[in-house]
Motif scaffolding. Structure first.
Motif: not given
Length: 155
Positions: A14-16, A88-96, A98-112
């Motif tokens: 997750t941390d990039g 703790d019941g909180m959402p997991f952090p966005i996986n950086k 995977i976000k980097d792999i998705q690049g300009s196609d990244y969409n926070e609504k569908y974030a891993w």
């Protein structure tokens, strides 16, 4: 003798940090001379994941047996493990990673979210019983899969 058996999987932290190969431990689900299905333990690589309870596992999985546009399934499909219940019941952090792999196609609504572990197996009908080692050579296929999933959900 029944024991923990490791299989190599691809780990997307997750941390990039860059993806890497890690060992996914499995344990027998039944004991006896003939063996049987094995339970993977991806939670060992998932930060902030809740402890398993009688209510179920705090992670889920889905199978990747082809890429978009393929007419045949992979001979050795992939299994993607992802966390579902945090401590703790909180959402997991966005996986950086995977976000980097998705690049300009990244969409926070569908974030891993959370650490993602991807393994490989032999038998389409028995993924837990036929796990096999993945390698960094599988990364190109997985990168293609992740990139194409930027606009859709994980499962």
């Amino acid at each position: 003798m029944d024991q923990l058996i490791p299989f190599q999987t691809i780990f997307f932290p997750t941390d990039g940090r860059p993806p890497s190969v890690v060992q996914l431990m499995t344990s027998p689900t039944q004991y006896g001379p003939h063996g049987g299905p094995r339970m993977p333990h991806p939670e060992a690589h998932m930060d902030f994941i809740a402890e398993a309870t009688g209510l179920g596992k705090p992670w889920k999985y889905f199978i990747v047996d082809s890429l978009d546009g393929m007419s045949k399934k992979f001979a050795h499909p992939y299994i993607v493990y992802y966390p579902t219940v945090s401590r703790d019941g909180m959402p997991f952090p966005i996986n950086k990673s995977i976000k980097d792999i998705q690049g300009s196609d990244y969409n926070e609504k569908y974030a891993w979210r959370g650490n993602i572990i991807i393994g490989k197996f032999r038998d389409h009908d028995r993924p837990f019983e036929s796990l096999m080692d993945a390698s960094i050579a599988d990364f190109a296929i997985l990168k293609n899969f992740i990139r194409n999933r930027a606009r859709g959900s994980q499962s």
